[in-house]
Scaffold this motif. Structure first.
Motif, PDB file in Angstrom:
ATOM      1  N   UNK A 253       0.847  -1.369  -0.070  1.00  0.00           N
ATOM      2  CA  UNK A 253      -0.097  -0.258  -0.137  1.00  0.00           C
ATOM      3  C   UNK A 253       0.587   1.562   0.057  1.00  0.00           C
ATOM      4  N   UNK A 254       1.925   1.102  -1.061  1.00  0.00           N
ATOM      5  CA  UNK A 254       2.868   2.719  -1.031  1.00  0.00           C
ATOM      6  C   UNK A 254       2.972   2.842  -2.217  1.00  0.00           C
ATOM      7  N   UNK A 255       3.131   3.456  -2.842  1.00  0.00           N
ATOM      8  CA  UNK A 255       4.179   4.405  -4.026  1.00  0.00           C
ATOM      9  C   UNK A 255       4.832   4.102  -4.266  1.00  0.00           C
ATOM     10  N   UNK A 256       5.394   3.887  -5.564  1.00  0.00           N
ATOM     11  CA  UNK A 256       7.120   3.897  -6.160  1.00  0.00           C
ATOM     12  C   UNK A 256       8.001   4.856  -5.349  1.00  0.00           C
ATOM     13  N   UNK A 257       6.762   6.038  -5.599  1.00  0.00           N
ATOM     14  CA  UNK A 257       7.473   7.649  -4.852  1.00  0.00           C
ATOM     15  C   UNK A 257       8.585   7.139  -3.709  1.00  0.00           C
ATOM     16  N   UNK A 258       7.402   6.597  -2.331  1.00  0.00           N
ATOM     17  CA  UNK A 258       7.376   6.689  -1.509  1.00  0.00           C
ATOM     18  C   UNK A 258       7.960   4.799  -1.094  1.00  0.00           C
ATOM     19  N   UNK A 259       8.303   4.226  -2.329  1.00  0.00           N
ATOM     20  CA  UNK A 259       9.296   3.169  -1.786  1.00  0.00           C
ATOM     21  C   UNK A 259      10.915   3.548  -1.630  1.00  0.00           C
TER      22      UNK A 259
END
Length: 110
Positions: free
Chosen positions: A95-101
């Motif tokens: 439940x995280x965006x690629x940007x956050x990861x």
């Protein structure tokens, strides 16, 4: 065999990001090679997330089964501890965006 050969061929090269197949950690030699190549980041994912991401993907031979969720859970239960043992960094990707990861990985690697 191909994954092992590719890992061996990368030893001594310029640093880069390598996205491996999920089963690469099933072979002890590969775990050692990954460690020798640099920082190992384990993208920790739940069975539910894998199922959701791959629900329409028919290209994966190991998931050409009736009980896809059961197969995913079985594979994760075998592989996850091996990745955890091999990883220098563990990042929860559910439940995280690629940007956050990517941001978290960059913060932990540097």
């Amino acid at each position: 065999d191909l994954e092992t050969a590719v890992c061996r061929s990368l030893l001594g090269h310029t640093p880069c990001v390598i996205a491996t197949g999920g089963g690469i950690v099933l072979r002890d030699e590969n775990k050692a090679l990954l460690s020798a190549l640099g920082t190992v980041v384990f993208l920790d994912v739940s069975a539910e997330t894998v199922f959701q991401r791959l629900q329409h993907d028919k290209s994966r031979p190991l998931l050409r089964v009736d009980d896809r969720m059961g197969t995913i859970k079985k594979m994760l239960s075998l592989r996850k501890p091996l990745y955890q043992q091999s990883a220098d960094i563990i990042v929860d990707v559910n439940q995280r965006s690629v940007k956050e990861i990517v941001k978290e990985i960059k913060e932990k690697v540097v």
